[in-house]
Design a protein around this motif. Sequence first.
Motif, short mmCIF file in Angstrom:
data_model
loop_
_atom_site.label_atom_id
_atom_site.label_comp_id
_atom_site.label_asym_id
_atom_site.label_seq_id
_atom_site.Cartn_x
_atom_site.Cartn_y
_atom_site.Cartn_z
N VAL A 326 0.94 -1.32 0.03
CA VAL A 326 -0.06 -0.03 0.07
C VAL A 326 0.89 1.25 -0.04
N PRO A 327 1.73 1.41 1.02
CA PRO A 327 2.62 2.70 1.02
C PRO A 327 3.59 2.56 -0.19
N ALA A 329 3.04 2.00 -3.03
CA ALA A 329 2.48 2.43 -4.54
C ALA A 329 2.63 3.90 -4.86
N ILE A 330 3.34 4.52 -3.69
CA ILE A 330 3.54 5.96 -4.06
C ILE A 330 4.69 6.55 -4.92
N ALA A 412 0.21 6.64 -8.88
CA ALA A 412 0.37 6.49 -7.73
C ALA A 412 -1.00 6.39 -6.93
N VAL A 416 -2.25 2.96 -4.85
CA VAL A 416 -2.58 3.04 -3.31
C VAL A 416 -4.13 2.55 -3.20
N ALA A 420 -5.03 -1.13 -1.00
CA ALA A 420 -5.80 -1.20 0.08
C ALA A 420 -6.75 -2.29 0.00
#
Length: 443
Positions: A326-327, A329-330, A412, A416, A420
Motif C-alpha cells: 500500500v505505501p 505504491a507512491i 500512484a 494505493v 488497500a
Amino acid sequence: MAILTVDPTAPASAAVGEQPLRKTAWRAVMMVSLIVLIAGIVRLAFSPVQEAAKLELGLSDYQISLIQGIAAALPMAIIAIPLGWLTDHSKRSRLMLILGLCWTVGMICSTFANDFASLFVARMLAGVGTMSLIPVAVSVLADLSAPTQRGRAMLFLGMGNTLGPALAFVLGGALFTAFSGTLDLPGLTLSPWRETSLVFGVVSAVAILAQFAIREPARHEVENASADLGVMLKALGKRWKFLLPLFVGQISVIMADAAAGVWAVPVMQRDLGLTVGEASGMLGGMLLLAGVLGPVIGGFVADRGHKSSLRGGILLGAVIASAVGVPAAIFPIITSVPTFAIVLFLLLAAGSITGLITATAIAVLVPNEERGVCLGAFMILGALIGLGVSPVLVTLGSQALGGEAHLGLSLAIVGVVTGAISLLGFMMAMRNAPAPVVAVEQP
C-alpha cells in the motif's frame, strides 16, 4: 532429449486425511518454470520500447493503454473458462505448446505492425498466449510436486513469472540502445524498436522446442472425476466465501503491478529524465531482484503457514506483503531516483510474494479437477480488471488531473487504492479459508 515426467508409481494414502507418499519431480518443475520465464519475457517485451513505437506510429497514451491492457483482456475473458476445463480434462503439455506458438506469432507480428489496429491484434495474440499459460502451468506443477513441497515447487514458477518480465526490460532496453547505435540485424532495415521485437520473437520460437521435453504428469488429489462443467462450477460455488476475497486480493495486486509494468518506464523517462536504456535497466533490475526474493520468501512462507495450526495460515504471508504494497505504491511521485527504485522494488516484491502464495493456496485448497476452472475464472477477472482496466484507469486519471503530464500522480493513486483493496481481500480470504483437500489418487 530426455522426457521429464512424474513417478506414477507413488502409492496412494489409505488413511483418510493422510497425504500420498510421492516425490517432487524437480527436473520437470524446472523445465515448466523455464517455459513460464519465456512467456514472461514476451508478455512485457513491448513495454521497454512502447514510447518509441508510440512516437513512430503517432499513438496516444490512451491507445497504448488499450494495446497493453484491453488487447489481451477481452479475448482472455472469452477463452478462460473453456481453457480451464481443458486444463482439467485434456493433455496439458499439448495446451502449453499451442499457447507457445500463439505468443511467438504475436511477438513476431508486433515487429511489422504499421498502425494501431495491427499492433493491437499482434499484442492480443502475444498477451493471450502468455497469460493463458499460468493456470496450465500451475495445474502441471501441482501434480509434479508433493503437497508438503508445493510452495517450494511453485516458487520456481513464481521466479520464472517475475524474472521473465525483468529480462524483458533489461534485455529490451539493452537491445534498443544497441540498435539505436551501430548494431543492425543483417539484411533488414527496421527501426530500433522493431528490431528489438524481432529478436524476442526469434528467441521465443527457438525456446518452444523445450516444450517437447515435457510429458503429461499423472493427476493427483482428485475429489470428483466428473467432467461436467456445471458440477465443477457448483463445487467451486460452495467455496465462494474463500475464493471471492482471494480473487479480489490478488486481482487488486495485479492491477497495481500491471499499471506499474506499463507506465513505470514512461514516468521515469518523462519525470526523472532517464533514457530508455536507463529506465528499462532500472525497472528490469528491480524485477530481477523481486523475482528472486519474492518467490523464495512466498514459497517458504506458504509451506510454513500451511503446516501451522492457524486457519488460512498459508495466506498469512500474502496479508503481510499486501500491507507493505500500500505505501510502496507512491513510488511514481518520488523525485529521487534511488528512493524511487527502492520503493518500486518493495511494490514489485510484495506483488511477487502474493502471486506465489495465491497460486499455492489454490493448488492446496482446491481439488485437482476444479483447479483449472477456478484459475480460468480468476483469469477472466484478472484479465478484464487487473490487466485490462488498470492501464486505462491511469490514463483516464491523468486526463482528469490535467493531461499526460500528470501520469505519475495518477499511477500512484491507482496503486494505493488497489493496494488497500488487496489487503482487505487477503484478510477475508484467510479468515474463510477451507481445510486442505484430502489427497486421493485418480484411478
